[in-house]
Motif scaffolding. Structure first.
Motif, PDB file in Angstrom:
ATOM      1  N   PHE A 146       2.312  95.661  57.013  1.00  0.00           N
ATOM      2  CA  PHE A 146       1.543  96.079  58.191  1.00  0.00           C
ATOM      3  C   PHE A 146       0.813  97.409  58.002  1.00  0.00           C
ATOM      4  CE2 PHE A 146       5.619  98.130  58.580  1.00  0.00           C
ATOM      5  CZ  PHE A 146       5.334  99.376  59.113  1.00  0.00           C
ATOM      6  N   LEU A 147       1.258  98.259  57.093  1.00  0.00           N
ATOM      7  CA  LEU A 147       0.655  99.579  56.914  1.00  0.00           C
ATOM      8  C   LEU A 147      -0.514  99.482  55.946  1.00  0.00           C
ATOM      9  CD1 LEU A 147       0.736 102.621  57.490  1.00  0.00           C
ATOM     10  CD2 LEU A 147       2.340 102.850  55.575  1.00  0.00           C
ATOM     11  N   ARG A 148      -1.714  99.789  56.427  1.00  0.00           N
ATOM     12  CA  ARG A 148      -2.922  99.746  55.607  1.00  0.00           C
ATOM     13  C   ARG A 148      -3.246 101.150  55.109  1.00  0.00           C
ATOM     14  NH1 ARG A 148      -6.132  95.221  56.304  1.00  0.00           N
ATOM     15  NH2 ARG A 148      -8.011  96.439  55.912  1.00  0.00           N
ATOM     16  N   LEU A 149      -3.387 101.283  53.799  1.00  0.00           N
ATOM     17  CA  LEU A 149      -3.620 102.594  53.202  1.00  0.00           C
ATOM     18  C   LEU A 149      -4.731 102.495  52.167  1.00  0.00           C
ATOM     19  CD1 LEU A 149      -2.631 105.558  53.022  1.00  0.00           C
ATOM     20  CD2 LEU A 149      -1.116 104.813  51.174  1.00  0.00           C
ATOM     21  N   LYS A 150      -5.756 103.327  52.308  1.00  0.00           N
ATOM     22  CA  LYS A 150      -6.851 103.350  51.346  1.00  0.00           C
ATOM     23  C   LYS A 150      -6.426 104.088  50.087  1.00  0.00           C
ATOM     24  CE  LYS A 150     -11.035 104.123  52.587  1.00  0.00           C
ATOM     25  NZ  LYS A 150     -12.279 104.712  53.147  1.00  0.00           N
ATOM     26  N   ALA A 151      -6.936 103.630  48.962  1.00  0.00           N
ATOM     27  CA  ALA A 151      -6.613 104.268  47.691  1.00  0.00           C
ATOM     28  C   ALA A 151      -7.032 105.735  47.679  1.00  0.00           C
ATOM     29  CB  ALA A 151      -7.290 103.522  46.539  1.00  0.00           C
ATOM     30  N   ALA A 152      -8.053 106.072  48.446  1.00  0.00           N
ATOM     31  CA  ALA A 152      -8.502 107.462  48.514  1.00  0.00           C
ATOM     32  C   ALA A 152      -7.427 108.382  49.074  1.00  0.00           C
ATOM     33  CB  ALA A 152      -9.764 107.565  49.372  1.00  0.00           C
ATOM     34  N   HIS A 153      -6.474 107.817  49.811  1.00  0.00           N
ATOM     35  CA  HIS A 153      -5.427 108.625  50.439  1.00  0.00           C
ATOM     36  C   HIS A 153      -4.134 108.631  49.627  1.00  0.00           C
ATOM     37  CE1 HIS A 153      -7.700 107.539  54.372  1.00  0.00           C
ATOM     38  NE2 HIS A 153      -8.212 108.617  53.801  1.00  0.00           N
ATOM     39  N   PHE A 154      -4.086 107.904  48.519  1.00  0.00           N
ATOM     40  CA  PHE A 154      -2.865 107.824  47.725  1.00  0.00           C
ATOM     41  C   PHE A 154      -2.337 109.207  47.312  1.00  0.00           C
ATOM     42  CE2 PHE A 154      -3.384 103.228  45.914  1.00  0.00           C
ATOM     43  CZ  PHE A 154      -3.164 102.735  47.184  1.00  0.00           C
ATOM     44  N   PRO A 155      -3.179 110.070  46.702  1.00  0.00           N
ATOM     45  CA  PRO A 155      -2.652 111.364  46.248  1.00  0.00           C
ATOM     46  C   PRO A 155      -2.103 112.211  47.394  1.00  0.00           C
ATOM     47  CG  PRO A 155      -4.806 110.924  45.286  1.00  0.00           C
ATOM     48  CD  PRO A 155      -4.609 109.913  46.362  1.00  0.00           C
ATOM     49  N   SER A 156      -2.820 112.253  48.506  1.00  0.00           N
ATOM     50  CA  SER A 156      -2.395 113.089  49.627  1.00  0.00           C
ATOM     51  C   SER A 156      -1.072 112.608  50.209  1.00  0.00           C
ATOM     52  CB  SER A 156      -3.479 113.096  50.716  1.00  0.00           C
ATOM     53  OG  SER A 156      -4.712 113.541  50.199  1.00  0.00           O
ATOM     54  N   ALA A 172       1.021 112.218  40.140  1.00  0.00           N
ATOM     55  CA  ALA A 172       0.013 112.661  41.108  1.00  0.00           C
ATOM     56  C   ALA A 172      -1.381 112.638  40.474  1.00  0.00           C
ATOM     57  CB  ALA A 172       0.346 114.064  41.615  1.00  0.00           C
ATOM     58  N   ALA A 173      -1.467 113.033  39.202  1.00  0.00           N
ATOM     59  CA  ALA A 173      -2.751 113.025  38.500  1.00  0.00           C
ATOM     60  C   ALA A 173      -3.295 111.602  38.378  1.00  0.00           C
ATOM     61  CB  ALA A 173      -2.595 113.654  37.115  1.00  0.00           C
ATOM     62  N   LEU A 174      -2.426 110.641  38.085  1.00  0.00           N
ATOM     63  CA  LEU A 174      -2.865 109.250  37.971  1.00  0.00           C
ATOM     64  C   LEU A 174      -3.341 108.716  39.317  1.00  0.00           C
ATOM     65  CD1 LEU A 174      -0.139 107.769  35.584  1.00  0.00           C
ATOM     66  CD2 LEU A 174      -2.418 108.637  35.014  1.00  0.00           C
ATOM     67  N   LEU A 175      -2.716 109.139  40.397  1.00  0.00           N
ATOM     68  CA  LEU A 175      -3.158 108.712  41.723  1.00  0.00           C
ATOM     69  C   LEU A 175      -4.512 109.325  42.069  1.00  0.00           C
ATOM     70  CD1 LEU A 175       0.221 108.887  43.677  1.00  0.00           C
ATOM     71  CD2 LEU A 175      -1.011 106.838  42.928  1.00  0.00           C
ATOM     72  N   VAL A 176      -4.764 110.536  41.586  1.00  0.00           N
ATOM     73  CA  VAL A 176      -6.091 111.135  41.762  1.00  0.00           C
ATOM     74  C   VAL A 176      -7.137 110.302  41.021  1.00  0.00           C
ATOM     75  CG1 VAL A 176      -7.526 113.163  41.274  1.00  0.00           C
ATOM     76  CG2 VAL A 176      -5.197 113.462  42.121  1.00  0.00           C
ATOM     77  N   ALA A 177      -6.787 109.810  39.833  1.00  0.00           N
ATOM     78  CA  ALA A 177      -7.708 108.957  39.073  1.00  0.00           C
ATOM     79  C   ALA A 177      -7.989 107.665  39.823  1.00  0.00           C
ATOM     80  CB  ALA A 177      -7.129 108.667  37.695  1.00  0.00           C
ATOM     81  N   VAL A 178      -6.967 107.074  40.446  1.00  0.00           N
ATOM     82  CA  VAL A 178      -7.174 105.860  41.240  1.00  0.00           C
ATOM     83  C   VAL A 178      -8.084 106.155  42.423  1.00  0.00           C
ATOM     84  CG1 VAL A 178      -6.034 104.143  42.695  1.00  0.00           C
ATOM     85  CG2 VAL A 178      -4.984 104.822  40.541  1.00  0.00           C
ATOM     86  N   LYS A 179      -7.911 107.301  43.035  1.00  0.00           N
ATOM     87  CA  LYS A 179      -8.771 107.709  44.145  1.00  0.00           C
ATOM     88  C   LYS A 179     -10.225 107.787  43.697  1.00  0.00           C
ATOM     89  CE  LYS A 179      -9.782 111.925  46.835  1.00  0.00           C
ATOM     90  NZ  LYS A 179      -9.858 111.419  48.227  1.00  0.00           N
ATOM     91  N   GLN A 180     -10.445 108.282  42.481  1.00  0.00           N
ATOM     92  CA  GLN A 180     -11.808 108.392  41.970  1.00  0.00           C
ATOM     93  C   GLN A 180     -12.401 107.028  41.658  1.00  0.00           C
ATOM     94  OE1 GLN A 180     -12.413 109.299  37.895  1.00  0.00           O
ATOM     95  NE2 GLN A 180     -14.059 110.770  38.301  1.00  0.00           N
ATOM     96  N   ILE A 181     -11.595 106.138  41.084  1.00  0.00           N
ATOM     97  CA  ILE A 181     -12.102 104.852  40.614  1.00  0.00           C
ATOM     98  C   ILE A 181     -12.412 103.897  41.757  1.00  0.00           C
ATOM     99  CG2 ILE A 181     -11.461 102.765  39.337  1.00  0.00           C
ATOM    100  CD1 ILE A 181      -9.858 104.575  37.452  1.00  0.00           C
ATOM    101  N   MET A 182     -11.517 103.788  42.727  1.00  0.00           N
ATOM    102  CA  MET A 182     -11.655 102.777  43.775  1.00  0.00           C
ATOM    103  C   MET A 182     -11.215 103.342  45.125  1.00  0.00           C
ATOM    104  SD  MET A 182      -8.630 100.475  42.047  1.00  0.00           S
ATOM    105  CE  MET A 182      -8.373  99.429  43.437  1.00  0.00           C
ATOM    106  N   PRO A 183     -11.939 104.335  45.650  1.00  0.00           N
ATOM    107  CA  PRO A 183     -11.513 105.023  46.872  1.00  0.00           C
ATOM    108  C   PRO A 183     -11.480 104.131  48.106  1.00  0.00           C
ATOM    109  CG  PRO A 183     -13.763 105.618  46.311  1.00  0.00           C
ATOM    110  CD  PRO A 183     -13.235 104.843  45.150  1.00  0.00           C
ATOM    111  N   ASP A 184     -12.267 103.066  48.127  1.00  0.00           N
ATOM    112  CA  ASP A 184     -12.352 102.236  49.329  1.00  0.00           C
ATOM    113  C   ASP A 184     -11.405 101.047  49.311  1.00  0.00           C
ATOM    114  OD1 ASP A 184     -14.384 103.841  50.398  1.00  0.00           O
ATOM    115  OD2 ASP A 184     -15.905 102.786  49.234  1.00  0.00           O
ATOM    116  N   HIS A 185     -10.656 100.858  48.226  1.00  0.00           N
ATOM    117  CA  HIS A 185      -9.724  99.730  48.165  1.00  0.00           C
ATOM    118  C   HIS A 185      -8.559  99.966  49.119  1.00  0.00           C
ATOM    119  CE1 HIS A 185      -7.804  96.223  46.424  1.00  0.00           C
ATOM    120  NE2 HIS A 185      -6.679  96.919  46.364  1.00  0.00           N
ATOM    121  N   VAL A 186      -8.190  98.947  49.880  1.00  0.00           N
ATOM    122  CA  VAL A 186      -7.122  99.057  50.876  1.00  0.00           C
ATOM    123  C   VAL A 186      -5.900  98.280  50.393  1.00  0.00           C
ATOM    124  CG1 VAL A 186      -6.425  98.570  53.254  1.00  0.00           C
ATOM    125  CG2 VAL A 186      -8.768  99.322  52.753  1.00  0.00           C
TER     126      VAL A 186
END
Length: 317
Positions: A153-163, A133-147
């Motif tokens: 078919f399911l599109r998910l932004k990196a900002a939503h990975f931890p949640s 979960a901590a590593l996913l928070v780091a990804v959210k910080q680094i590239m939040p807008d990456h999809v």
């Protein structure tokens, strides 16, 4: 650092070996779980379980999934943070989550009459899920807008990975009735955000933290809950922001006329870090496309150049 776009980082392979090694030890010597997992009633004198507890996976499927996730996420995070900061994030979150779990276990023991027999004190807390979960928070910080497109078919932004990960894991934990696993999951997520938000050192500006708007604590929750969460988190923010101001006064890094833009400079640094993360990801994707090019393309190129095709196909290293 990675040697090329295909290989896993050296540090991530070492950490993966540690996860696998601890799993094998607990698998072939089950009694070792009492000393390697976090057992609050045995933490004194076995203080090392404040570190090893978050690295022990006791299920073969779990350890394989966690190792693969660690290797893949490290390819995104470590080139941006650097190996030292990447390892520091893991160790800080691991120790903080374990220490908080230890304290909560004793609070429950002292306050709940039906827990006097030590059911909480001698529960085995373990698993890499909190650090994942901590590593996913780091990804959210680094590239939040990456999809990322999942299942085609399911599109998910990196900002939503931890949640999404925390929500899905909570559902699984509830289904398995393994409620003690929630401690590392929630605390790992929270302490990762706390460290990256207020304490992570930024070498470009020599200041700490990431005050950007899209890394607020409320960004982990639905937009409807942002108001109350921001109000509650604002108290914590003020406390740590005072620490930042004191640090800036004790060690000024910018001209006097620019001291009022300290937070803005930190936000600019956060944007630079995210740009590096996005660039690193794009380079890996490009290298993968080159490496995965079908042999038929090599044959076509050889025919066009008038050279004989060997049939093995050539790839760029």
């Amino acid at each position: 650092m990675m040697q090329d776009g295909h290989r896993f980082t050296r540090l991530s392979k070492v950490l993966a070996a540690v996860l696998l090694g601890l799993f094998l030890v607990t698998y072939f010597a089950p009694s070792s779980k009492e000393y390697l997992t976090l057992v609050p009633g045995r933490t004194l004198p076995c203080v090392w379980n404040l570190i090893t507890g978050g690295l022990v996976c006791t299920n073969v499927v779990e350890v394989l999934v966690m190792i693969m996730a660690l290797l893949l996420l490290a390819r995104i995070i470590e080139p941006v943070y650097g190996s030292t900061e990447f390892l520091k994030l893991i160790l800080v979150v691991d120790f903080a989550a374990s220490t908080a779990t230890f304290c909560i276990a004793y609070i429950i023991f002292l306050s709940a009459p039906d827990d006097r027999k030590g059911r909480t004190l001698y529960k085995e807390f373990s698993g890499f899920h909190g650090l994942l979960a901590a590593l996913l928070v780091a990804v959210k910080q680094i590239m939040p807008d990456h999809v990322v497109i999942l299942a085609g078919f399911l599109r998910l932004k990196a900002a939503h990975f931890p949640s999404v990960y925390v929500l899905a894991s909570t559902v699984v934990i509830a289904a398995l009735q393994s409620w003690h696993c929630l401690a590392f999951l929630y605390l790992g997520t929270y302490f990762a955000w706390l460290y990256l938000r207020f304490f992570q050192h930024q070498p470009e500006t020599s200041i700490m933290g990431d005050p950007s708007e899209d890394f607020k604590f409320s960004s982990f929750f639905p937009a409807a809950a942002a108001g109350p969460i921001d109000a509650a988190a604002g108290v914590l923010g003020k406390v740590f922001r005072l620490r930042h101001d004191a640090h800036a006064e004790a060690k000024p890094l910018l001209p006097t006329a620019a001291t009022g833009t300290l937070l803005g400079s930190n936000a600019v640094d956060a944007n630079r870090r995210r740009e590096r993360g996005a660039k690193a990801l794009e380079e890996r994707l490009e290298m993968k496309k080159i490496a995965d090019a079908p042999v038929v393309e090599s044959a076509a190129a050889a025919a066009a150049s008038g050279l004989p095709h060997t049939g093995s196909g050539s790839r760029l290293a």
